[in-house]
Design an enzyme around this catalytic site. Sequence first.
Site, PDB file in Angstrom:
ATOM      1  N   THR A 192      36.177  27.260  37.158  1.00 47.96           N
ATOM      2  CA  THR A 192      37.390  27.717  36.462  1.00 47.96           C
ATOM      3  C   THR A 192      38.560  26.765  36.678  1.00 47.96           C
ATOM      4  OG1 THR A 192      38.142  29.154  38.275  1.00 47.96           O
ATOM      5  CG2 THR A 192      36.675  30.124  36.624  1.00 47.96           C
ATOM      6  N   PHE A 234      45.409  28.171  34.954  1.00 49.56           N
ATOM      7  CA  PHE A 234      43.951  28.106  35.019  1.00 49.56           C
ATOM      8  C   PHE A 234      43.332  29.282  34.267  1.00 49.56           C
ATOM      9  CE2 PHE A 234      45.121  25.629  38.845  1.00 49.56           C
ATOM     10  CZ  PHE A 234      44.508  24.437  38.484  1.00 49.56           C
ATOM     11  N   LEU A 235      42.274  28.983  33.535  1.00 54.92           N
ATOM     12  CA  LEU A 235      41.639  29.971  32.664  1.00 54.92           C
ATOM     13  C   LEU A 235      40.483  30.650  33.390  1.00 54.92           C
ATOM     14  CD1 LEU A 235      41.725  27.819  29.414  1.00 54.92           C
ATOM     15  CD2 LEU A 235      43.271  29.694  30.037  1.00 54.92           C
ATOM     16  N   HIS A 236      40.800  31.278  34.528  1.00 53.64           N
ATOM     17  CA  HIS A 236      39.761  31.880  35.351  1.00 53.64           C
ATOM     18  C   HIS A 236      38.986  32.952  34.576  1.00 53.64           C
ATOM     19  CE1 HIS A 236      41.409  29.787  38.779  1.00 53.64           C
ATOM     20  NE2 HIS A 236      42.582  30.404  38.667  1.00 53.64           N
ATOM     21  N   ASP A 237      39.638  34.040  34.230  1.00 50.04           N
ATOM     22  CA  ASP A 237      38.956  35.127  33.538  1.00 50.04           C
ATOM     23  C   ASP A 237      38.550  34.765  32.107  1.00 50.04           C
ATOM     24  OD1 ASP A 237      39.040  36.809  35.757  1.00 50.04           O
ATOM     25  OD2 ASP A 237      41.025  37.558  35.237  1.00 50.04           O
TER      26      ASP A 237
END
Length: 299
Positions: A192, A234-237
């Site tokens: 991620t 940040f595009l975690h999910d």
Amino acid sequence: MQRVVIDTDPGTDDALALLMALNSPDLRIEGITTVGGNATLAETTDNALRLVDHVGAGRDVPIAVGAERPARGSFSHAYHVHGADGLGVDLPAATSTAYSADAAKFMRDRALAEPGRIAVIALGPLTNVAAALDGRPDVAQAISEVCVMGGAVEVPGNVTPHAEFNIYEDPWSANAVFASGVPVTLIGLDVTRGTSLHRNGGPRWFQGTSRSADLGNHILANSFRERADVQEFFLHDPLAVAAAIEPELLTYRSAQIAVVTDGEERGRTVASYGDGPVKVALGVDAGRAVDVVRTLISN
């Protein structure tokens, strides 16, 4: 079409992930279950209700209320990251109400009604998922996959040097899920952190005039405004949702995963590679993944 229950604690990146899922022609959302984590359970549930109402899906997506606290202790919350009430943006009050006050039962019922056809996308602490699986091997066999945003296997954590937030918040439930035998895809900080949107890309990170694009832009703008030292969101999910739609965006290794539950290394995810029920994502086509996120939120 992938049929999913989304377990979530919105949360700014959870909100973007929900917008993606609600817009995706490749996902059919059977329901949303809420858990405490990024904010209190009351706030994460209200955020989920307001989000689905705002994009016009409130009457079509049942929302079930889940765990207020982890297996032990309490959630620490992350307002310093996600802002007031976990979202940091104003949305109209929800006009719909939660369908159920038992997320674990909702998850079990949906899986057992159609074994092998329902996946879970878990975007928060794994408390609800562990409760649904507790003592129920039939449920573990019925759920086709649990796609977990969590963990830091080969990289440092983001809440301690060892641990990623979702796993750290309830390491006991994470251990229970990983040991249950249910197939797990683990989308952690290993991948991620390779997908992000930069503050200089705004104010229109998402194109078009849809409610989801406007809300996505509002969420990012507010996040960057509140955290002046942060250059990347940040595009975690969102990556976990993208992985559920296009698994080939990532490369994986099979493993057994154990989670440290106590002491300085609480929340650390330890992989024993080889045979195991967990697919650990260790590589990502970052450019393509970001394109998927931007396209779906822009719809």
